[in-house]
Design a protein around this motif. Structure first.
Motif, short mmCIF file in Angstrom:
data_model
loop_
_atom_site.label_atom_id
_atom_site.label_comp_id
_atom_site.label_asym_id
_atom_site.label_seq_id
_atom_site.Cartn_x
_atom_site.Cartn_y
_atom_site.Cartn_z
N HIS A 1 0.84 -1.20 0.00
CA HIS A 1 0.00 0.00 0.00
C HIS A 1 0.88 1.25 0.00
CE1 HIS A 1 -2.48 3.19 1.91
NE2 HIS A 1 -3.41 2.66 1.13
N THR B 1 -0.76 -4.42 4.46
CA THR B 1 -0.39 -3.00 4.45
C THR B 1 -1.58 -2.12 4.08
OG1 THR B 1 0.33 -3.03 2.14
CG2 THR B 1 1.95 -3.64 3.81
N TYR B 2 -2.65 -2.73 3.56
CA TYR B 2 -3.84 -1.96 3.19
C TYR B 2 -4.69 -1.76 4.45
CZ TYR B 2 -2.61 -2.80 -1.66
OH TYR B 2 -1.94 -2.83 -2.86
N SER C 1 -7.82 -1.11 5.07
CA SER C 1 -9.11 -1.79 5.13
C SER C 1 -8.94 -3.27 5.42
CB SER C 1 -9.87 -1.60 3.81
OG SER C 1 -9.10 -2.09 2.72
N GLN D 1 -5.29 -1.28 -5.54
CA GLN D 1 -5.87 -0.74 -4.33
C GLN D 1 -7.37 -0.53 -4.50
OE1 GLN D 1 -3.94 2.68 -2.69
NE2 GLN D 1 -5.66 3.19 -1.33
N ASP E 1 -10.10 -2.38 -2.15
CA ASP E 1 -11.03 -1.58 -1.35
C ASP E 1 -12.48 -1.87 -1.73
OD1 ASP E 1 -8.94 1.43 -1.12
OD2 ASP E 1 -8.92 -0.47 -0.02
#
Length: 769
Positions: free
Chosen positions: A607, A700-701, A703, A617, A621
Motif C-alpha cells: 500500500h 499493508t492496506y 481496510s 488498491q 477496497d
C-alpha cells in the motif's frame, strides 16, 4: 426501565396482546381502503359474469360475497381475492343449458368438496403441472367467446349459442342495429378503453378509481339523464336468491360427474396460478397452495349451497387489492362484507344499470383476456402453437374439448423434445470432434447415424455423449458405427458427460449418473502450436462459445437471473494470469462466489506505492468495503514465469521488471543454474514464497489490516501444482503448504502477527516450500 413484553411497541419486537392489537390496527388502515376498492371492482364484474353465464344476476353477487369471506378466511394467500371468474362462464353456461340452474348449483358444491379433498391430500402443486400455455390459451378462448357473444348484446341483438355463428352474424348486426342500447354499450367500452390509457397524475390519481365502476356509473347516469328506453338490471332480493340452491338430479349422473370434475379442475388451476402470479406483486408471506385449494373448495361448497356461481381466484380483483395496499386476507373478507351490505341496503341502485352497459363491460373483459404479453413470453419457450391451438379449439369446439386438445398437443411436443437429439461435428486438422446431446431413442437413430457417417473413414474421432437416456436401438446404432469406423483404421474415443449409458450397455451395469463439469472436451483437446494454433484460435473460441450457448447457458439461466440483482462474493481471489490456472475450477466455485483479480505473478503491491498500484488498491477496497468479502486468497502456481524471473533477477521487458519489483520478494544471493534439480526446487520454493509475501503485502492496506485484526476477514495462501493438478493450502500451524484434500488440513487463517511485512522466511528460518 425494563418494558414488559405485553406492552412493547411493534418496533420493540414484542409479541404480547397489545402488540398484536397494534399490528392488527396497522394492517387495517391498509386493508379497509383496499377492500373498498376491490368491492367497487367486484360488483359490476360479478353482475356481468352472471349475465354471460346465463345465471340469475344475484348468483354473481352471492359468489362475490362468499368468495371474499370464505376463501379469504380459509385460504392460504395473503392478498388473493376470489369470486365469480370469467374463465368459468362457458362451463357454467353449458351446465345451465344441459341441467338447469339448480343442478348447476349442486355441481358447484360437489366441485368444492373435490377441491377440499385435493387440498387435504396435499397435491395442490400438481395443478401447476398444467402448462401455462394451455391455461392462458383457454382463458383467451373464453375471452373470444365472451366477446363474440356479448358484442351482439351491445349492438341490440341476442347472442347465439355458437361463437362461429356469432362471428358470421356480426356484420349484419353492425349494419342493422343502432338503438339507444347500442349507444350505452359503446359508451361503456369507450370509457374503459380511455380510462386504461389515462396518464398517472400524482395530484389527481384518477386511475386509482376502478375503470369498470367509472364506465358503469357513467353509462347509467347518461341513460337515466337522457331517459333512454333500455333494458335494465332486475335484481331479486338477496333472500330470494339464497333460495335458488341445489337440488338432486333426475339421472344423467355421468354427465354431472364430468361437470363436477371440470369445474373443480378449471377453478383449481386458475386459482392456484393466480395465487402464484399475485405473489410476485407483494412482499408478504408466500401462498400456501394446499391451504388455498381448501379455501377455494370451502367457498365453492358454500356458494353452490346458497345459490351462487362457482368461485375462483381472480387476477383482476387480486391485482386491484395489491395496488390499493391490501396486506392481509382481511381486505378480501371485508370486500365480501361490503357486497352483502350493498345488496341488502342499496339493491335498488343496481336496478338502474342498463344491461347493455354490463354487456359492454363483458366485451372489454373478454378482449383483455387475450393477453398479447403472454404470447410474447411463450415465444421464447416455443409454446405459442400450444396457446393458439388451445384458443382456437376452445372457440370452435368448446372449453373441455379445447383444454384436452391443448393437453394432447403439449404431450406431443414434450415427446418430440424428449426424442430430439442434436449432433455437432467439428474438425481440427485430421481429428474430428462430435457432440451428441439430448435423449437417444430409436426416433433419433436416423439423424445420429446420418451425421456420424459424414466423418471421413480412418480419421480419429472424439465422441462426447451428453445424453440423459439411450435406448437399445440408439446404442446399437452408435456401437455399430464405432466398430465399422475402427475397421477402417480410425479411432473413436467416447466420453460420457452426463450418465454412462454407453458404457453400461457394454458392461451390463446400471447407468451411473455423473455430476459433469460444465465443459470437459475443451480442456482435453490436443494442444496445437505455431501457425496451426494461430489459424484456428478464433474458430476454437467461437466453437467454445457455441458449446456454452447450447449446453451451459440453459443450465445457468436460473442462477444468473438470481444474480442479476447484484453480487455477493464470499472471497477475493488474487491469482496469476497464467492460462493454465482456472480459479473457479480449482476452488469448486460457481458464478457469484469469487471476485477475481489476475495479473502476472499474482502480485499485490504494498500500500502507498506509485500510481501504477492504484488499480490494485481500488479493487481491494471495493471487494472489502463495498462487497464485504469474508476472505482474501492469493493463488500462485508451479512453473510460474514470474517466479522464474524473480529467481533470476531478470525479465523480458522493462515494464515487466518494474512490475515484478513491486512484489517485495527477496531474490536469493545465488540462484541455482537452470536445468538442474536444485534449480527446479528453488523455482518451486520461489513461487510459494511469492504467495506468502503477497499475503503479507495485503496487510499493508488499512481496510484489510483493520478487518483482519477484528476477526472479520481471513487471508489464505494457495499454491497450485500444475503437473499433478493439486491445490495446496498454507497451514500456519505446520508452517507449510499442505494438499487441500488432506483430512486434517485446518480452516486457513493467517493472523496479522504470523507473517510480518517483508518476511520471506518461515518462523523457523527455512525458506517456505
Amino acid at each position: 426501565m425494563q418494558i414488559p413484553d405485553d406492552v412493547r411497541t411493534p418496533a420493540a419486537g414484542g409479541n404480547g396482546p397489545r402488540n398484536r392489537v397494534l399490528r392488527g390496527i396497522g394492517t387495517l388502515r391498509h386493508d379497509v381502503p383496499a377492500s373498498l376498492v376491490v368491492f367497487l371492482v367486484a360488483v359490476p364484474l360479478s353482475l356481468g359474469i352472471a349475465v354471460a353465464s346465463g345465471a340469475p344476476l344475484v348468483a354473481g353477487l352471492i359468489a362475490a360475497a362468499i368468495g371474499g369471506i370464505v376463501a379469504g378466511a380459509f385460504g392460504g394467500s395473503m392478498v388473493q381475492v376470489s369470486g365469480p371468474a370469467a374463465g368459468l362462464t362457458i362451463i357454467v353456461a353449458e351446465l345451465i343449458a344441459a341441467h338447469g340452474w339448480a343442478v348447476t348449483c349442486l355441481i358447484t358444491a360437489l366441485a368444492g368438496v373435490v377441491q377440499i379433498l385435493l387440498g387435504s391430500l396435499r397435491i395442490a402443486r400438481a395443478a401447476l403441472a398444467v402448462s401455462p400455455a394451455i391455461v392462458h390459451g383457454m382463458l383467451a378462448g373464453v375471452g373470444v367467446t365472451i366477446t363474440l357473444a356479448q358484442i351482439h348484446v351491445v349492438l341490440g341483438g341476442a347472442a347465439e349459442s355458437s361463437p362461429l355463428v356469432n362471428l358470421r352474424e356480426l356484420p349484419g348486426q353492425i349494419l342493422t342495429n343502432h338503438t339507444e342500447s347500442v349507444a350505452v354499450g359503446v359508451l361503456t367500452i369507450l370509457v374503459l378503453l380511455v380510462w386504461a390509457r389515462l396518464p398517472e397524475w400524482r395530484r389527481f390519481p384518477l386511475r386509482r378509481v376502478p375503470g369498470p365502476l367509472v364506465a358503469i356509473a357513467l353509462a347509467t347516469a347518461v341513460s337515466v339523464a337522457m331517459s333512454m328506453e333500455v333494458q335494465r338490471v332486475s335484481l331479486p332480493a338477496l333472500s330470494e336468491g339464497l333460495g335458488l340452491g341445489p337440488v338432486l338430479p333426475q339421472g344423467d349422473y355421468a354427465a354431472i360427474g364430468v361437470g363436477v370434475a371440470t369445474v373443480a379442475l378449471v377453478a383449481s388451476v386458475e386459482s392456484l396460478l393466480c395465487a402464484v402470479a399475485v405473489d410476485r406483486q407483494h412482499s408478504g408471506r408466500r401462498v400456501r397452495l394446499d391451504r388455498e385449494l381448501i379455501g377455494q373448495g370451502a367457498a365453492n361448497l358454500a356458494s353452490g349451497t346458497l345459490g351462487g356461481l362457482p368461485v375462483a381466484g381472480v387476477i383482476v380483483r387480486s391485482t386491484a387489492n395489491v395496488q390499493a395496499g391490501g396486506r392481509t386476507p382481511v381486505s378480501a373478507m371485508l370486500h365480501g362484507v361490503w357486497v352483502v351490505l350493498f345488496v341488502a341496503t342499496l339493491s335498488s341502485v343496481i336496478e338502474y344499470i342498463p344491461m347493455a352497459a354490463l354487456a359492454g363491460l363483458l366485451v372489454f373483459t373478454g378482449m383483455k383476456m387475450v393477453d398479447l404479453a403472454h404470447i410474447r413470453n411463450l415465444r421464447a419457450h416455443r409454446e405459442r402453437h400450444v396457446y393458439l391451438v388451445t384458443l382456437l379449439a376452445v372457440v370452435v369446439l368448446g372449453l373441455v374439448e379445447g383444454v384436452l386438445i391443448g393437453l394432447a398437443v403439449t404431450v406431443l411436443v414434450a415427446l418430440k423434445r424428449l426424442t430430439r437429439a442434436t449432433v455437432i461435428i467439428t474438425s481440427v486438422g485430421d481429428r474430428h470432434h462430435a457432440v451428441i446431446r439430448g435423449s437417444l431413442t430409436f426416433l433419433a437413430v436416423p439423424r445420429v447415424t446420418s451425421a456420424l457417417n459424414t466423418i471421413p473413414a480412418g480419421s480419429d474421432v472424439d465422441l462426447d455423449l451428453s445424453v440423459d437416456f439411450m435406448d437399445n436401438a440408439a446404442f446399437d446404432a452408435i456401437h455399430s458405427w464405432r466398430l465399422s469406423h475402427e475397421r477402417t483404421g480410425g479411432s473413436v474415443d467416447i466420453d460420457e458427460l452426463h450418465e454412462d449409458w454407453y458404457e453400461s450397455a457394454v458392461t451390463g451395469r446400471t447407468p451411473r449418473e455423473k455430476t459433469p463439469l460444465l465443459s470437459v472436451r475443451p480442456w482435453l483437446r490436443p494442444r496445437m502450436r505455431g501457425e496451426e494454433a494461430r489459424a484456428l484460435a478464433s474458430g476454437l473460441l467461437i466453437s467454445g462459445a457455441r458449446d456454452y450457448h447450447d449446453a451451459v447457458a440453459p443450465r445457468l439461466g436460473s442462477t444468473m437471473a438470481r444474480l442479476s440483482t447484484g453480487q455477493e462474493p464470499h472471497t477475493l481471489l488474487i491469482a496469476c494470469a497464467d492460462s493454465r490456472i482456472v480459479p473457479n475450477l480449482i476452488t469448486g466455485s460457481g458464478p457469484g462466489d469469487l471476485f477475481t483479480i489476475r495479473n502476472i505473478g499474482n502480485i499485490v503491491p504494498a500500500h502507498g506505492g506509485p500510481d501504477a498500484q492504484c488499480g490494485m488498491q481500488a479493487a481491494i477496497d471495493y471487494a472489502v468495503d463495498v462487497l464485504g468479502v469474508r476472505s482474501i486468497a492469493v493463488c500462485g502456481h508451479s512453473q510460474c514465469g514470474a517466479a522464474a524471473a524473480l529467481l533470476d533477477g531478470d525479465a523480458p521487458s522493462p515494464a515487466l521488471r518494474s512490475w515484478l519489483a513491486l512484489s517485495g520478494v527477496a531474490r536469493p544471493d545465488l540462484a541455482p543454474a537452470p536445468g538442474t534439480h536444485d534449480r527446479d526446487e528453488a523455482w518451486h520454493a520461489m513461487s510459494r514464497a511469492n504467495v506468502l509475501q503477497q499475503v503479507a503485502n495485503l496487510r499493508t492496506y488499512p481496510s484489510v489490516r483493520d478487518r483482519v485484526a477484528a476477526g472479520r476477514l481471513e487471508l489464505i495462501g494457495l499454491h497450485y501444482d500444475i503437473p499433478t493438478a493439486r491445490l495446496h493450502i498454507f497451514d500456519e500451524a505446520a508452517g507449510e503448504f499442505r494438499a487441500a484434500g488432506a483430512d486434517d488440513v485446518p480452516v486457513p487463517h493467517l493472523r496479522a502477527d504470523r507473517w510480518p511485512l517483508g518476511a520471506t522466511d518461515t518462523p523457523n528460518g527455512t525458506h517456505p516450500g
